[in-house]
Scaffold this motif. Structure first.
Motif, PDB file in Angstrom:
ATOM      1  N   GLY A   1      -3.175  -5.999 -14.415  1.00  0.00           N
ATOM      2  CA  GLY A   1      -3.705  -6.988 -13.486  1.00  0.00           C
ATOM      3  C   GLY A   1      -4.193  -6.442 -12.164  1.00  0.00           C
ATOM      4  N   ILE A   2      -4.265  -5.140 -12.024  1.00  0.00           N
ATOM      5  CA  ILE A   2      -4.734  -4.527 -10.784  1.00  0.00           C
ATOM      6  C   ILE A   2      -6.244  -4.728 -10.676  1.00  0.00           C
ATOM      7  CG2 ILE A   2      -4.941  -2.366  -9.493  1.00  0.00           C
ATOM      8  CD1 ILE A   2      -2.454  -1.388 -11.021  1.00  0.00           C
ATOM      9  N   MET A   3      -6.712  -5.123  -9.491  1.00  0.00           N
ATOM     10  CA  MET A   3      -8.127  -5.379  -9.270  1.00  0.00           C
ATOM     11  C   MET A   3      -8.810  -4.143  -8.698  1.00  0.00           C
ATOM     12  SD  MET A   3      -8.262  -8.334 -10.477  1.00  0.00           S
ATOM     13  CE  MET A   3      -9.833  -9.040 -10.055  1.00  0.00           C
ATOM     14  N   PHE A   4     -10.006  -3.880  -9.186  1.00  0.00           N
ATOM     15  CA  PHE A   4     -10.786  -2.725  -8.758  1.00  0.00           C
ATOM     16  C   PHE A   4     -12.178  -3.175  -8.331  1.00  0.00           C
ATOM     17  CE2 PHE A   4      -7.670  -1.082 -11.703  1.00  0.00           C
ATOM     18  CZ  PHE A   4      -7.245   0.099 -11.104  1.00  0.00           C
ATOM     19  N   THR A   5     -12.793  -2.415  -7.427  1.00  0.00           N
ATOM     20  CA  THR A   5     -14.191  -2.643  -7.096  1.00  0.00           C
ATOM     21  C   THR A   5     -15.046  -1.892  -8.115  1.00  0.00           C
ATOM     22  OG1 THR A   5     -14.298  -0.719  -5.643  1.00  0.00           O
ATOM     23  CG2 THR A   5     -13.676  -2.824  -4.630  1.00  0.00           C
ATOM     24  N   LEU A   6     -16.351  -2.073  -8.050  1.00  0.00           N
ATOM     25  CA  LEU A   6     -17.238  -1.380  -8.986  1.00  0.00           C
ATOM     26  C   LEU A   6     -17.077   0.130  -8.889  1.00  0.00           C
ATOM     27  CD1 LEU A   6     -20.522  -3.437  -8.517  1.00  0.00           C
ATOM     28  CD2 LEU A   6     -18.982  -3.495 -10.471  1.00  0.00           C
ATOM     29  N   SER A   7     -16.942   0.647  -7.676  1.00  0.00           N
ATOM     30  CA  SER A   7     -16.867   2.095  -7.490  1.00  0.00           C
ATOM     31  C   SER A   7     -15.506   2.682  -7.848  1.00  0.00           C
ATOM     32  CB  SER A   7     -17.221   2.464  -6.051  1.00  0.00           C
ATOM     33  OG  SER A   7     -16.303   1.885  -5.156  1.00  0.00           O
ATOM     34  N   THR A   8     -14.454   1.879  -7.840  1.00  0.00           N
ATOM     35  CA  THR A   8     -13.132   2.412  -8.168  1.00  0.00           C
ATOM     36  C   THR A   8     -12.709   2.090  -9.594  1.00  0.00           C
ATOM     37  OG1 THR A   8     -12.022   0.455  -7.274  1.00  0.00           O
ATOM     38  CG2 THR A   8     -12.357   2.331  -5.771  1.00  0.00           C
ATOM     39  N   ALA A   9     -13.524   1.355 -10.336  1.00  0.00           N
ATOM     40  CA  ALA A   9     -13.169   0.991 -11.713  1.00  0.00           C
ATOM     41  C   ALA A   9     -13.062   2.202 -12.621  1.00  0.00           C
ATOM     42  CB  ALA A   9     -14.183  -0.004 -12.275  1.00  0.00           C
ATOM     43  N   ILE A  10     -13.663   3.299 -12.235  1.00  0.00           N
ATOM     44  CA  ILE A  10     -13.599   4.512 -13.047  1.00  0.00           C
ATOM     45  C   ILE A  10     -12.172   5.080 -13.097  1.00  0.00           C
ATOM     46  CG2 ILE A  10     -14.153   6.125 -11.188  1.00  0.00           C
ATOM     47  CD1 ILE A  10     -15.926   7.608 -13.239  1.00  0.00           C
ATOM     48  N   ASP A  11     -11.333   4.682 -12.159  1.00  0.00           N
ATOM     49  CA  ASP A  11      -9.964   5.185 -12.101  1.00  0.00           C
ATOM     50  C   ASP A  11      -9.035   4.522 -13.110  1.00  0.00           C
ATOM     51  OD1 ASP A  11     -10.748   6.819 -10.007  1.00  0.00           O
ATOM     52  OD2 ASP A  11     -10.212   5.330  -8.486  1.00  0.00           O
ATOM     53  N   ASP A  12      -9.475   3.458 -13.754  1.00  0.00           N
ATOM     54  CA  ASP A  12      -8.650   2.731 -14.708  1.00  0.00           C
ATOM     55  C   ASP A  12      -9.473   2.483 -15.977  1.00  0.00           C
ATOM     56  OD1 ASP A  12      -6.084   0.914 -15.020  1.00  0.00           O
ATOM     57  OD2 ASP A  12      -7.790  -0.283 -15.718  1.00  0.00           O
ATOM     58  N   MET A  13      -8.952   2.874 -17.128  1.00  0.00           N
ATOM     59  CA  MET A  13      -9.720   2.792 -18.367  1.00  0.00           C
ATOM     60  C   MET A  13     -10.046   1.347 -18.740  1.00  0.00           C
ATOM     61  SD  MET A  13     -11.367   4.297 -20.693  1.00  0.00           S
ATOM     62  CE  MET A  13     -10.913   5.975 -20.463  1.00  0.00           C
ATOM     63  N   VAL A  14      -9.133   0.414 -18.529  1.00  0.00           N
ATOM     64  CA  VAL A  14      -9.392  -0.990 -18.856  1.00  0.00           C
ATOM     65  C   VAL A  14     -10.500  -1.542 -17.975  1.00  0.00           C
ATOM     66  CG1 VAL A  14      -8.377  -3.307 -18.918  1.00  0.00           C
ATOM     67  CG2 VAL A  14      -7.053  -1.352 -19.730  1.00  0.00           C
ATOM     68  N   ALA A  15     -10.441  -1.263 -16.693  1.00  0.00           N
ATOM     69  CA  ALA A  15     -11.487  -1.730 -15.778  1.00  0.00           C
ATOM     70  C   ALA A  15     -12.814  -1.043 -16.086  1.00  0.00           C
ATOM     71  CB  ALA A  15     -11.075  -1.467 -14.330  1.00  0.00           C
ATOM     72  N   TYR A  16     -12.758   0.232 -16.415  1.00  0.00           N
ATOM     73  CA  TYR A  16     -13.982   0.987 -16.705  1.00  0.00           C
ATOM     74  C   TYR A  16     -14.715   0.422 -17.915  1.00  0.00           C
ATOM     75  CZ  TYR A  16     -17.059   4.924 -17.668  1.00  0.00           C
ATOM     76  OH  TYR A  16     -18.155   5.697 -17.922  1.00  0.00           O
ATOM     77  N   THR A  17     -13.981   0.002 -18.917  1.00  0.00           N
ATOM     78  CA  THR A  17     -14.621  -0.541 -20.123  1.00  0.00           C
ATOM     79  C   THR A  17     -15.266  -1.901 -19.867  1.00  0.00           C
ATOM     80  OG1 THR A  17     -12.531  -1.504 -20.889  1.00  0.00           O
ATOM     81  CG2 THR A  17     -13.102   0.692 -21.711  1.00  0.00           C
ATOM     82  N   LYS A  18     -14.952  -2.520 -18.749  1.00  0.00           N
ATOM     83  CA  LYS A  18     -15.562  -3.805 -18.396  1.00  0.00           C
ATOM     84  C   LYS A  18     -16.848  -3.637 -17.592  1.00  0.00           C
ATOM     85  CE  LYS A  18     -11.241  -6.330 -18.547  1.00  0.00           C
ATOM     86  NZ  LYS A  18     -10.263  -7.106 -17.788  1.00  0.00           N
ATOM     87  N   LEU A  19     -17.224  -2.407 -17.306  1.00  0.00           N
ATOM     88  CA  LEU A  19     -18.474  -2.144 -16.585  1.00  0.00           C
ATOM     89  C   LEU A  19     -19.627  -2.153 -17.592  1.00  0.00           C
ATOM     90  CD1 LEU A  19     -17.475   0.695 -14.105  1.00  0.00           C
ATOM     91  CD2 LEU A  19     -17.796  -1.732 -13.634  1.00  0.00           C
ATOM     92  N   THR A  20     -20.083  -3.332 -17.924  1.00  0.00           N
ATOM     93  CA  THR A  20     -21.173  -3.506 -18.879  1.00  0.00           C
ATOM     94  C   THR A  20     -22.353  -4.153 -18.162  1.00  0.00           C
ATOM     95  OG1 THR A  20     -20.394  -5.683 -19.543  1.00  0.00           O
ATOM     96  CG2 THR A  20     -19.517  -3.790 -20.777  1.00  0.00           C
ATOM     97  N   ASP A  21     -23.361  -4.526 -18.921  1.00  0.00           N
ATOM     98  CA  ASP A  21     -24.516  -5.216 -18.332  1.00  0.00           C
ATOM     99  C   ASP A  21     -24.123  -6.552 -17.725  1.00  0.00           C
ATOM    100  OD1 ASP A  21     -26.128  -3.144 -19.070  1.00  0.00           O
ATOM    101  OD2 ASP A  21     -26.865  -4.108 -20.886  1.00  0.00           O
ATOM    102  N   ASN A  22     -22.959  -7.044 -18.066  1.00  0.00           N
ATOM    103  CA  ASN A  22     -22.460  -8.299 -17.521  1.00  0.00           C
ATOM    104  C   ASN A  22     -22.269  -8.214 -16.001  1.00  0.00           C
ATOM    105  OD1 ASN A  22     -21.479 -10.944 -17.634  1.00  0.00           O
ATOM    106  ND2 ASN A  22     -19.375 -10.206 -17.757  1.00  0.00           N
ATOM    107  N   VAL A  23     -22.151  -7.027 -15.461  1.00  0.00           N
ATOM    108  CA  VAL A  23     -21.985  -6.852 -14.013  1.00  0.00           C
ATOM    109  C   VAL A  23     -23.198  -7.419 -13.271  1.00  0.00           C
ATOM    110  CG1 VAL A  23     -21.760  -5.137 -12.176  1.00  0.00           C
ATOM    111  CG2 VAL A  23     -20.455  -4.887 -14.278  1.00  0.00           C
ATOM    112  N   PHE A  24     -24.404  -7.279 -13.853  1.00  0.00           N
ATOM    113  CA  PHE A  24     -25.598  -7.849 -13.230  1.00  0.00           C
ATOM    114  C   PHE A  24     -25.456  -9.364 -13.099  1.00  0.00           C
ATOM    115  CE2 PHE A  24     -27.584  -4.013 -15.124  1.00  0.00           C
ATOM    116  CZ  PHE A  24     -28.022  -3.445 -13.951  1.00  0.00           C
TER     117      PHE A  24
END
Length: 83
Positions: A43-66
């Protein structure tokens, strides 16, 4: 094969229109970074630039971010310049 790859790289990847679009997308991400939160593991929240530090958050960086940026623009005037 190498000549074809060279031509494709030169004509497509380095095309001025493609580079301009890349700059616009980068600018939108930079402006939206502090405003878009992505939930990671535990449940930890990350910004776009820090999402790379967490694999679950990183996998959510898809085209949906637009779409998230566009949705947040209506409620956050700071993101209007990211359009």
């Amino acid at each position: 094969m190498f000549y074809t790859r060279f031509c494709l790289f030169k004509q497509a990847y380095l095309h001025r229109v493609g580079k301009a679009i890349e700059e616009m997308i980068t600018d939108a991400f930079l402006k939206a970074d502090p405003h878009i939160q992505i939930e990671g593991s535990e449940g930890i929240m990350f910004t776009l630039s820090t999402a790379i530090d967490d694999m679950v958050a990183y996998t959510k960086l898809t085209d949906n971010v637009f779409e998230q940026i566009l949705n947040h623009m209506s409620s956050n005037p700071d993101l209007e310049s990211a359009e």
